[in-house]
Scaffold this motif. Structure first.
Motif, PDB file in Angstrom:
ATOM      1  N   LEU A  99      12.849   3.498 -12.691  1.00  0.00           N
ATOM      2  CA  LEU A  99      12.731   2.047 -12.585  1.00  0.00           C
ATOM      3  C   LEU A  99      13.315   1.435 -13.853  1.00  0.00           C
ATOM      4  CD1 LEU A  99       9.023   1.779 -11.394  1.00  0.00           C
ATOM      5  CD2 LEU A  99      11.051   1.216 -10.050  1.00  0.00           C
ATOM      6  N   ARG A 100      13.891   0.260 -13.728  1.00  0.00           N
ATOM      7  CA  ARG A 100      14.469  -0.384 -14.935  1.00  0.00           C
ATOM      8  C   ARG A 100      13.390  -0.613 -15.979  1.00  0.00           C
ATOM      9  NH1 ARG A 100      17.252  -5.815 -14.806  1.00  0.00           N
ATOM     10  NH2 ARG A 100      18.160  -5.290 -16.813  1.00  0.00           N
ATOM     11  N   GLY A 101      13.735  -0.318 -17.218  1.00  0.00           N
ATOM     12  CA  GLY A 101      12.777  -0.571 -18.300  1.00  0.00           C
ATOM     13  C   GLY A 101      11.769   0.558 -18.493  1.00  0.00           C
ATOM     14  N   PHE A 102      11.878   1.601 -17.665  1.00  0.00           N
ATOM     15  CA  PHE A 102      10.998   2.769 -17.794  1.00  0.00           C
ATOM     16  C   PHE A 102      11.856   3.949 -18.263  1.00  0.00           C
ATOM     17  CE2 PHE A 102       8.555  -0.072 -15.358  1.00  0.00           C
ATOM     18  CZ  PHE A 102       7.239   0.303 -15.433  1.00  0.00           C
ATOM     19  N   ARG A 103      11.271   4.872 -18.987  1.00  0.00           N
ATOM     20  CA  ARG A 103      12.081   5.996 -19.463  1.00  0.00           C
ATOM     21  C   ARG A 103      11.265   7.273 -19.592  1.00  0.00           C
ATOM     22  NH1 ARG A 103      11.856   5.626 -25.520  1.00  0.00           N
ATOM     23  NH2 ARG A 103      13.959   6.428 -25.624  1.00  0.00           N
ATOM     24  N   ASP A 104      11.988   8.380 -19.588  1.00  0.00           N
ATOM     25  CA  ASP A 104      11.351   9.667 -19.827  1.00  0.00           C
ATOM     26  C   ASP A 104      11.451   9.961 -21.322  1.00  0.00           C
ATOM     27  OD1 ASP A 104      11.023  10.224 -17.026  1.00  0.00           O
ATOM     28  OD2 ASP A 104      13.171  10.635 -16.938  1.00  0.00           O
ATOM     29  N   ILE A 105      10.406  10.487 -21.875  1.00  0.00           N
ATOM     30  CA  ILE A 105      10.488  10.929 -23.271  1.00  0.00           C
ATOM     31  C   ILE A 105      10.713  12.435 -23.212  1.00  0.00           C
ATOM     32  CG2 ILE A 105       9.338  10.989 -25.513  1.00  0.00           C
ATOM     33  CD1 ILE A 105       7.569   8.647 -24.236  1.00  0.00           C
ATOM     34  N   LEU A 106      11.947  12.835 -23.437  1.00  0.00           N
ATOM     35  CA  LEU A 106      12.374  14.212 -23.183  1.00  0.00           C
ATOM     36  C   LEU A 106      11.919  15.168 -24.287  1.00  0.00           C
ATOM     37  CD1 LEU A 106      15.957  13.310 -21.978  1.00  0.00           C
ATOM     38  CD2 LEU A 106      14.014  14.033 -20.570  1.00  0.00           C
ATOM     39  N   PRO A 107      11.884  16.476 -23.977  1.00  0.00           N
ATOM     40  CA  PRO A 107      11.488  17.445 -25.010  1.00  0.00           C
ATOM     41  C   PRO A 107      12.270  17.269 -26.312  1.00  0.00           C
ATOM     42  CG  PRO A 107      11.696  18.543 -22.902  1.00  0.00           C
ATOM     43  CD  PRO A 107      12.142  17.129 -22.683  1.00  0.00           C
ATOM     44  N   ARG A 115      -2.282  -2.861 -18.305  1.00  0.00           N
ATOM     45  CA  ARG A 115      -2.506  -3.584 -19.569  1.00  0.00           C
ATOM     46  C   ARG A 115      -1.185  -3.918 -20.272  1.00  0.00           C
ATOM     47  NH1 ARG A 115      -4.817   1.608 -22.957  1.00  0.00           N
ATOM     48  NH2 ARG A 115      -2.811   2.648 -23.094  1.00  0.00           N
ATOM     49  N   PRO A 116      -1.013  -5.200 -20.668  1.00  0.00           N
ATOM     50  CA  PRO A 116       0.194  -5.552 -21.425  1.00  0.00           C
ATOM     51  C   PRO A 116      -0.005  -5.313 -22.923  1.00  0.00           C
ATOM     52  CG  PRO A 116      -1.020  -7.532 -20.819  1.00  0.00           C
ATOM     53  CD  PRO A 116      -1.794  -6.374 -20.255  1.00  0.00           C
ATOM     54  N   GLU A 117      -1.250  -5.118 -23.331  1.00  0.00           N
ATOM     55  CA  GLU A 117      -1.595  -4.834 -24.725  1.00  0.00           C
ATOM     56  C   GLU A 117      -3.033  -4.343 -24.702  1.00  0.00           C
ATOM     57  OE1 GLU A 117      -3.317  -7.497 -27.157  1.00  0.00           O
ATOM     58  OE2 GLU A 117      -4.518  -7.878 -25.392  1.00  0.00           O
ATOM     59  N   ALA A 118      -3.575  -3.893 -25.832  1.00  0.00           N
ATOM     60  CA  ALA A 118      -4.892  -3.259 -25.733  1.00  0.00           C
ATOM     61  C   ALA A 118      -5.984  -3.917 -26.577  1.00  0.00           C
ATOM     62  CB  ALA A 118      -4.774  -1.781 -26.075  1.00  0.00           C
ATOM     63  N   THR A 119      -5.642  -5.005 -27.294  1.00  0.00           N
ATOM     64  CA  THR A 119      -6.678  -5.635 -28.123  1.00  0.00           C
ATOM     65  C   THR A 119      -7.798  -6.195 -27.247  1.00  0.00           C
ATOM     66  OG1 THR A 119      -5.029  -6.143 -29.785  1.00  0.00           O
ATOM     67  CG2 THR A 119      -7.082  -7.361 -29.916  1.00  0.00           C
ATOM     68  N   ALA A 120      -7.408  -6.840 -26.134  1.00  0.00           N
ATOM     69  CA  ALA A 120      -8.428  -7.405 -25.242  1.00  0.00           C
ATOM     70  C   ALA A 120      -9.315  -6.284 -24.685  1.00  0.00           C
ATOM     71  CB  ALA A 120      -7.764  -8.168 -24.104  1.00  0.00           C
ATOM     72  N   PHE A 134       2.388  -2.226 -20.575  1.00  0.00           N
ATOM     73  CA  PHE A 134       3.345  -2.586 -19.525  1.00  0.00           C
ATOM     74  C   PHE A 134       3.635  -4.081 -19.551  1.00  0.00           C
ATOM     75  CE2 PHE A 134       0.902   1.083 -18.475  1.00  0.00           C
ATOM     76  CZ  PHE A 134       1.814   1.977 -17.935  1.00  0.00           C
ATOM     77  N   ARG A 135       4.897  -4.434 -19.670  1.00  0.00           N
ATOM     78  CA  ARG A 135       5.282  -5.851 -19.585  1.00  0.00           C
ATOM     79  C   ARG A 135       6.573  -5.954 -18.800  1.00  0.00           C
ATOM     80  NH1 ARG A 135       4.330  -7.670 -25.919  1.00  0.00           N
ATOM     81  NH2 ARG A 135       2.240  -6.762 -26.066  1.00  0.00           N
ATOM     82  N   ARG A 156       9.797  -1.840 -20.265  1.00  0.00           N
ATOM     83  CA  ARG A 156       8.707  -2.364 -19.439  1.00  0.00           C
ATOM     84  C   ARG A 156       7.465  -1.485 -19.564  1.00  0.00           C
ATOM     85  NH1 ARG A 156      12.301  -4.618 -14.360  1.00  0.00           N
ATOM     86  NH2 ARG A 156      12.892  -6.516 -15.450  1.00  0.00           N
ATOM     87  N   GLN A 157       7.680  -0.216 -19.849  1.00  0.00           N
ATOM     88  CA  GLN A 157       6.560   0.608 -20.308  1.00  0.00           C
ATOM     89  C   GLN A 157       6.911   1.040 -21.720  1.00  0.00           C
ATOM     90  OE1 GLN A 157       5.014   3.995 -18.027  1.00  0.00           O
ATOM     91  NE2 GLN A 157       4.628   5.029 -19.957  1.00  0.00           N
ATOM     92  N   PHE A 158       6.033   0.738 -22.648  1.00  0.00           N
ATOM     93  CA  PHE A 158       6.280   1.130 -24.036  1.00  0.00           C
ATOM     94  C   PHE A 158       4.949   1.524 -24.652  1.00  0.00           C
ATOM     95  CE2 PHE A 158       4.496  -2.722 -25.893  1.00  0.00           C
ATOM     96  CZ  PHE A 158       4.545  -3.585 -24.810  1.00  0.00           C
ATOM     97  N   TYR A 159       5.028   2.305 -25.726  1.00  0.00           N
ATOM     98  CA  TYR A 159       3.795   2.800 -26.355  1.00  0.00           C
ATOM     99  C   TYR A 159       3.456   1.988 -27.592  1.00  0.00           C
ATOM    100  CZ  TYR A 159       3.631   6.816 -23.292  1.00  0.00           C
ATOM    101  OH  TYR A 159       3.523   7.612 -22.192  1.00  0.00           O
ATOM    102  N   GLN A 160       2.170   1.722 -27.717  1.00  0.00           N
ATOM    103  CA  GLN A 160       1.710   1.060 -28.940  1.00  0.00           C
ATOM    104  C   GLN A 160       0.586   1.887 -29.556  1.00  0.00           C
ATOM    105  OE1 GLN A 160       0.360  -2.920 -28.061  1.00  0.00           O
ATOM    106  NE2 GLN A 160       2.361  -3.815 -28.489  1.00  0.00           N
TER     107      GLN A 160
END
Ligand code: AMP
Length: 473
Positions: free
Chosen positions: A41-49, A114-119, A146-147, A157-161
């Motif tokens: 999907l656009r904005g999504f990615r695999d984090i490869l070995p 979740r678009p962020e995790a503070t809430a 996810f945003r 669109r999926q990113f790690y924080q």
């Protein structure tokens, strides 16, 4: 399927037949499912070995710094009720207006990725009665957000924080320490970041300031873009971080929030700055820094790369601030709090641009070559014994001939290869081959783990000792 390709190669060249391109099953974003293969999907990615070495470095650094500052890990769900974010992040924000993945679950509830995790952290603080624990309650997390934003360099669109949240203490030293922690993380990773900082005061002084700001921009309304006109109406504070050239110029003569801070807010901010000076973390006042979310008050800050790393210059690697009203918005008792989040993809990208490329795992120092099923059976047990001894062993189970296995061992660059054939199984022995000299010795299979360890410690001392600690059986 390689065998199919081989069969085709033998056939005579077919006459020119124009084949129709397989039709793509495209959605409105041009993503497709072509033939039998699925695309991301656009904005999504695999984090490869091959990327995991850098990811591990970032994750491990964050974890070790979190622990050294006595933050406790919390894992929060990825899916929450959508109103948790709508109520806290704020109606007029981009996240809530257009970026949330909201859907109705099978129980007919409106939920959101979740678009962020503070809430979520604030929700957890309330749900688990953490107000009864010694304050501050300090927690950290790392996970995907996810945003549904427009994807571009450093924006997914999926990113790690990774986030750090401190609940229960209003003292400015908390804000300062969080900034120091963020700064430490970048420093440990060898990244030179700039801390930009501002105060947006309490909601009361902000309201007075906003009346003034709106009045100022209304005088220049005809020069504003449609987007900024909408901002001015819905979330005027966001005018301060508008990217439009005209607005940025107008901002130079616009009223500044620092002039509207009440005495308590001013004092709080001054103290944060003094603490930073005390620990020699240099900062830059940025009167236009507001951060996108509604729940912030007082201190807001961002970490931006100092160095020029192409597509990442200008973009924030992390940011945060104080959010004293958040717990109360969610129905908890008034609880001061402060925190920040770092964008892992951007940090990893910055490391990559600097050529940092640690191995994903320590390379194996030993290779196990087997000849026949009896040897494989003994081998399985040996693998476990080596694991317990803290020695990682590689193999090539797909190969049967010794030649192929030795070639594989060579390619992997191991120090020693263990060779186990039918004869050795019957004798209770095993061959240890030194890959550099080619020298081989036959040893008692029961003693092989100890002998290999001794050889490696002798030759590779440091490398072996630094392997993951192992619980002895
Ligand atoms: P925010 O929650 O928007 O303050 O974001 C904190 C940090 O997360 C930012 O400074 C970025 O490094 C990172 N970040 C935010 N949005 C994205 C995104 N869409 N893709 C990648 N990283 C992001």
């Amino acid at each position: 399927m390689p065998f199919k390709r081989k069969a085709l190669a033998k056939e005579p060249a077919p006459k020119k037949v124009l084949k129709e391109e397989p039709k793509k099953d495209l959605d409105e974003e041009g993503e497709g499912k072509s033939g039998k293969t699925f695309e991301l999907l656009r904005g999504f990615r695999d984090i490869l070995p091959e990327d995991q070495g850098r990811w591990n470095l970032v994750r491990d650094t964050i974890r070790s710094i979190a622990e050294s500052y006595s933050f406790d890990r919390i894992d929060l769900p990825i899916l929450e009720r959508s109103d948790l974010f709508q109520r806290t992040i704020g109606k007029g924000t981009d996240i809530v207006e257009k970026e949330m993945y909201v859907f109705t679950d099978p129980s007919n509830r409106s939920v959101a990725l979740r678009p962020e995790a503070t809430a979520s952290a604030a929700r957890a603080y309330i749900s688990h009665g953490m107000i009864e624990r010694p304050q501050p309650v300090k927690m950290w997390y790392l996970g995907p957000m996810f945003r549904h934003d427009r994807p571009q360099a450093g924006r997914y669109r999926q990113f790690y924080q990774a986030g750090f949240e401190s609940f229960g203490v209003a003292e400015p030293i908390v804000d300062a320490q969080l900034i120091v922690i963020g700064h430490q993380i970048f420093k440990s990773l060898g990244l030179d970041v700039k801390v930009e900082i501002n105060s947006i005061g309490t909601s009361e002084c902000r309201a007075a300031y906003l009346t003034e700001l709106v009045a100022y921009f209304r005088q220049h309304r005809n020069k504003l873009s449609e987007d900024d006109k909408r901002r001015l109406q819905k979330n005027p504070l966001r005018m301060l971080d508008s990217k439009e050239e005209v607005t940025r110029e107008l901002l130079q003569s616009a009223p500044q929030i620092l002039d509207w801070l009440d005495e308590t807010s001013k004092e709080h901010f001054m103290k944060v700055l003094e603490f930073l000076e005390e620990v020699e973390v240099s900062y830059q006042l940025n009167p236009y820094l507001v951060r996108g979310l509604d729940y912030y008050s007082h201190t807001v800050f961002e970490f931006t790369l100092q160095e020029d790393v192409g597509d990442l210059s200008q973009s924030a690697l992390g940011g945060g601030g104080r959010y004293d009203g958040l717990v109360e918005i969610l129905g908890g008792r008034p609880t001061p709090a402060c925190g920040f989040a770092l964008g892992i993809e951007r940090i990893v990208r910055a490391l990559e641009a600097k050529g940092v490329n640690p191995p994903e795992r320590p390379p194996a120092l030993v290779f196990f070559a087997q000849l026949g099923d009896a040897a494989r059976r003994v081998g399985l047990k040996l693998f476990e014994e080596f694991r317990q001894a803290g020695v990682s062993v590689a193999e090539a189970f797909g190969k049967n001939a010794l030649k192929g296995q030795l070639e594989a061992a060579n390619r992997m660059g191991v120090r020693l290869t263990l060779i186990l054939g039918q004869k050795e199984v019957l004798d209770g022995t095993i061959i240890i081959r030194d890959m550099e000299s080619g020298a081989q010795e036959i040893v008692d299979v029961k003693k092989v783990v100890g002998l290999v360890k001794k050889k490696l410690l002798h030759e590779e001392g440091v490398a072996l000792q630094s392997q993951t600690p192992v619980v002895e059986a």
